[in-house]
Design a protein around this motif. Structure first.
Motif, PDB file in Angstrom:
ATOM      1  N   HIS A  75       0.631  -0.904   0.025  1.00 27.61           N
ATOM      2  CA  HIS A  75       0.531  -0.203  -0.044  1.00 27.61           C
ATOM      3  C   HIS A  75       0.836   0.915  -0.090  1.00 27.61           C
ATOM      4  O   HIS A  75       0.618   2.458  -0.239  1.00 27.61           O
ATOM      5  CB  HIS A  75      -0.738   0.196   0.944  1.00 27.61           C
ATOM      6  CG  HIS A  75      -2.159  -1.290   1.208  1.00 27.61           C
ATOM      7  ND1 HIS A  75      -2.590  -1.175   0.513  1.00 27.61           N
ATOM      8  CD2 HIS A  75      -1.801  -2.219   2.247  1.00 27.61           C
ATOM      9  CE1 HIS A  75      -3.141  -2.582   0.738  1.00 27.61           C
ATOM     10  NE2 HIS A  75      -2.410  -2.977   0.988  1.00 27.61           N
ATOM     11  N   ARG A  89      -0.312   4.965  -1.732  1.00 30.65           N
ATOM     12  CA  ARG A  89      -1.707   4.565  -2.036  1.00 30.65           C
ATOM     13  C   ARG A  89      -2.256   4.751   0.341  1.00 30.65           C
ATOM     14  O   ARG A  89      -3.165   5.634   0.235  1.00 30.65           O
ATOM     15  CB  ARG A  89      -1.868   3.673  -2.877  1.00 30.65           C
ATOM     16  CG  ARG A  89      -2.184   4.055  -3.590  1.00 30.65           C
ATOM     17  CD  ARG A  89      -2.451   2.306  -4.268  1.00 30.65           C
ATOM     18  NE  ARG A  89      -1.510   1.749  -3.757  1.00 30.65           N
ATOM     19  CZ  ARG A  89      -0.667   0.972  -3.880  1.00 30.65           C
ATOM     20  NH1 ARG A  89      -0.277   1.515  -5.438  1.00 30.65           N
ATOM     21  NH2 ARG A  89      -0.546  -0.582  -3.830  1.00 30.65           N
ATOM     22  N   ASN A  90      -1.639   3.938   0.629  1.00 32.34           N
ATOM     23  CA  ASN A  90      -2.194   4.208   2.088  1.00 32.34           C
ATOM     24  C   ASN A  90      -0.920   3.733   3.029  1.00 32.34           C
ATOM     25  O   ASN A  90      -0.671   3.210   3.399  1.00 32.34           O
ATOM     26  CB  ASN A  90      -3.360   3.461   2.195  1.00 32.34           C
ATOM     27  CG  ASN A  90      -3.819   3.937   3.584  1.00 32.34           C
ATOM     28  OD1 ASN A  90      -3.053   4.206   4.319  1.00 32.34           O
ATOM     29  ND2 ASN A  90      -5.327   4.014   3.630  1.00 32.34           N
TER      30      ASN A  90
END
Length: 124
Positions: free
Chosen positions: A106, A109-110
């Protein structure tokens, strides 16, 4: 970090039948990503499939990783391998986990979600 909210923000995540607190989504064919949150809600296990996806196998791998808290925590090594796994006619006999610093599922993105996910995959 609320993992359930982070997964809901993906937008296309669907519940995994038969495994509570687990979802799967496809960012684009032929990928399928499956993620299950640990019982306390503070860690998750994610298995990614490419081209071939077996819902039952993914569910079994996530349940096994959750049961054994595979690769969980900041003190976990880069890779963890746990033998004793079996499912149907598949010959895999272990599940491995990669830590957040290794997998980067991730990243970009996160970052918060990335830091609380073990990447899990089948091994011999």
């Amino acid at each position: 970090m609320n993992i359930e909210e982070a997964v809901a923000a993906i937008g296309t995540a669907q519940d995994v039948p038969g495994l509570p607190m687990a979802w799967q989504w496809s960012p684009m064919p032929p990928f399928v990503f499956s993620l299950a949150v640990d019982h306390d809600g503070r860690w998750a296990y994610q298995m990614n499939s490419f081209d071939v996806h077996d819902d039952g196998l993914a569910r079994a791998v996530l349940a096994y990783a959750r049961q054994h808290q595979l690769g969980r925590g900041r003190d976990a090594g880069p890779f963890t391998v746990l033998p004793g796994f079996s499912y149907g006619a598949y010959r895999f006999d272990a599940v491995a986990a990669a830590s957040p610093t290794v997998h980067g599922f991730h990243r970009g993105r996160n970052e918060d979600l990335n830091e609380v996910v073990s990447a899990v995959f089948l091994a011999y």
